[in-house]
Design an enzyme around this catalytic site. Structure first.
Site, short mmCIF file in Angstrom:
data_model
loop_
_atom_site.label_atom_id
_atom_site.label_comp_id
_atom_site.label_asym_id
_atom_site.label_seq_id
_atom_site.Cartn_x
_atom_site.Cartn_y
_atom_site.Cartn_z
N CYS A 117 68.89 73.06 -44.08
CA CYS A 117 67.54 73.58 -43.30
C CYS A 117 67.27 72.46 -42.53
CB CYS A 117 66.76 74.11 -44.30
SG CYS A 117 65.05 74.49 -43.48
N HIS A 147 64.45 71.60 -41.68
CA HIS A 147 63.11 71.25 -42.11
C HIS A 147 63.16 70.05 -43.19
CE1 HIS A 147 61.44 74.50 -39.87
NE2 HIS A 147 60.20 73.86 -40.57
N ASP A 185 64.45 75.92 -32.38
CA ASP A 185 64.30 76.07 -34.05
C ASP A 185 63.09 77.37 -34.10
OD1 ASP A 185 64.40 75.76 -36.83
OD2 ASP A 185 62.75 74.51 -36.55
N SER A 186 63.14 77.79 -35.47
CA SER A 186 61.92 78.45 -35.49
C SER A 186 60.57 78.12 -35.80
CB SER A 186 62.11 79.11 -37.14
OG SER A 186 62.17 78.25 -38.15
N CYS A 219 68.58 75.08 -36.02
CA CYS A 219 67.88 75.72 -37.21
C CYS A 219 69.16 76.53 -37.83
CB CYS A 219 67.15 76.79 -36.53
SG CYS A 219 66.37 78.03 -37.73
N GLU A 266 56.48 73.06 -43.31
CA GLU A 266 55.47 73.39 -42.00
C GLU A 266 54.14 73.25 -42.28
OE1 GLU A 266 56.49 75.02 -38.14
OE2 GLU A 266 58.01 74.69 -39.50
#
Ligand code: DGL
Length: 282
Positions: free
Chosen positions: A202, A204, A25-26, A89, A170
Site C-alpha cells: 500500500c 501509504h 492514488d486514492s 496505489c 491519512e
C-alpha cells in the site's frame, strides 16, 4: 548529439518528451511514489491526482474503483496531456490496471505498483517466505498471491488485510501510541513469525516503515516507491520519452480539499505542496 526525432516523438503514439507524467492514488499516500519519481527523474513535470473525495479505496468494490480510475486517467490524458500514467496505489492497481492497460495499449504507457514489487521480491534469493500487508480489496483481489504463485512457485507467502492502516495514516496517526497499538495487533499475526521479508503493499505504508521495522528487526521490508520509479524510468527510456529539460511546474490535484491533507503532503512528498481542488465528478 541528440537526435531531433528523439526530442519530439514516441514511436507511433504521438506522445512527446515534454509532456508531463500523470500519477494517481486514492489520496495522498501515492505522493511517496511521486517523491521517488521526482528524485530519480528531476527533469520531469509531474501531475498528481489524489482522489481524496473517495479515499479509502481499500474497502470499495473493484467496479467502483475501476470507474474512478477510468475518470482520473481520462483527466490526466486528455486534460493534462500526460505521456505516461502511474497508478500509485496498490488497490487501484489490483482493481483497475488490466482495464486501463487494455484500453490504452499502444497509446500510452500505464505502470502499476504491483509488478515492480513482485519483481523485487522474486529477485531476492534470500526471501523464501514473505508477508504481504495491504488493504482489504488488494488482498481479496488475490493479485499478489496469483503473481507470486505463477512467478516463483516455491515462495511461501502470507497475505494479511490491514484495513485500519491507510485511514490511520491519512488522518495523521503515525509514530504515536495509536499507530503503535494498531501495528502491534496486526504484525503479531502468527504466520509472520517465520517470514524473511514483508511487502508493504500500500503506497501509504512507507510513512510507517520505521515503525514496522521496529517490530521486524532484521527482516527486509519492500515498498513500492523506488522500484516503481526505476520501472518508470526504464519504460520512458525504452519509449524515447525521457524529458531532457528541467521543469519546475509539478501540479497536485485533489478531488476534495482539506487543510489536513495539505498539511500531510509535506510528510508524504518531503516538502509542502500546493493542493488544487479538482472535482471530476460534478
Ligand atoms: N494507497 C492505497 C494503496 O496503495 C490504499 C489506500 C486506500 O485504501 O485508499 O493501496
Amino acid at each position: 548529439m541528440i537526435c531531433l526525432s528523439r526530442l519530439n516523438k514516441i514511436q507511433g503514439s504521438g506522445m512527446t518528451v515534454n509532456q508531463p507524467i500523470g500519477i494517481f492514488d486514492s489520496g495522498i499516500g501515492g505522493l511517496t511514489v511521486a517523491a521517488a519519481i521526482g528524485r530519480l527523474l528531476p527533469q520531469e513535470q509531474l501531475i498528481y491526482f489524489g482522489d481524496t473525495a473517495h479515499v479509502p479505496y481499500g474497502d470499495k468494490s473493484v467496479e467502483l474503483i475501476g470507474s474512478y480510475a477510468e475518470r482520473i486517467t481520462e483527466f490526466l490524458l486528455h486534460e493534462q496531456k500526460c505521456k505516461a500514467i502511474v497508478i500509485a496505489c496498490n488497490t487501484a492497481s489490483a482493481a483497475a490496471y488490466s482495464l486501463l492497460r487494455d484500453r490504452y495499449k499502444g497509446s500510452v504507457p500505464v505502470i502499476n505498483v504491483i509488478d515492480p514489487m513482485i519483481e523485487a521480491v522474486i529477485a531476492d534469493d534470500d526471501i523464501k517466505s514473505v508477508g504481504i500487508i495491504a488493504t482489504k480489496t488488494t488482498i481479496a483481489s488475490g493479485t499478489y498471491q496469483e503473481k507470486f504463485s505463477r512467478r516463483k512457485p516455491q515462495l511461501l507467502f502470507h497475505p494479511l488485510a490491514t484495513p485500519l492502516l491507510a485511514s490511520m495514516i491519512e488522518e495523521g496517526f503515525y509514530n504515536d501510541n495509536i499507530s503503535s497499538a494498531v501495528l502491534e495487533e496486526y504484525l503479531s499475526y502468527e504466520p509472520f513469525k517465520s517470514i524473511d521479508g514483508l511487502v508493504l503493499a500500500c503506497t501509504h505504508y512507507p510513512l510507517i516503515k520505521k515503525e514496522i521495522n521496529h517490530f521486524f528487526n532484521q527482516k527486509l521490508l519492500f515498498d513500492s516507491a523506488e522500484v516503481v520509479a526505476s520501472k518508470l524510468k526504464k519504460i520512458l527510456e525504452a519509449e524515447s520519452l525521457i524529458s531532457l529539460e528541467r521543469k519546475n511546474t509539478n501540479r497536485f490535484y485533489v478531488s476534495d480539499f482539506t487543510q489536513s491533507f495539505e498539511h500531510s503532503t509535506k510528510i508524504f512528498f518531503g516538502k509542502q505542496v500546493n493542493l488544487e481542488l479538482m472535482n471530476l465528478w460534478k
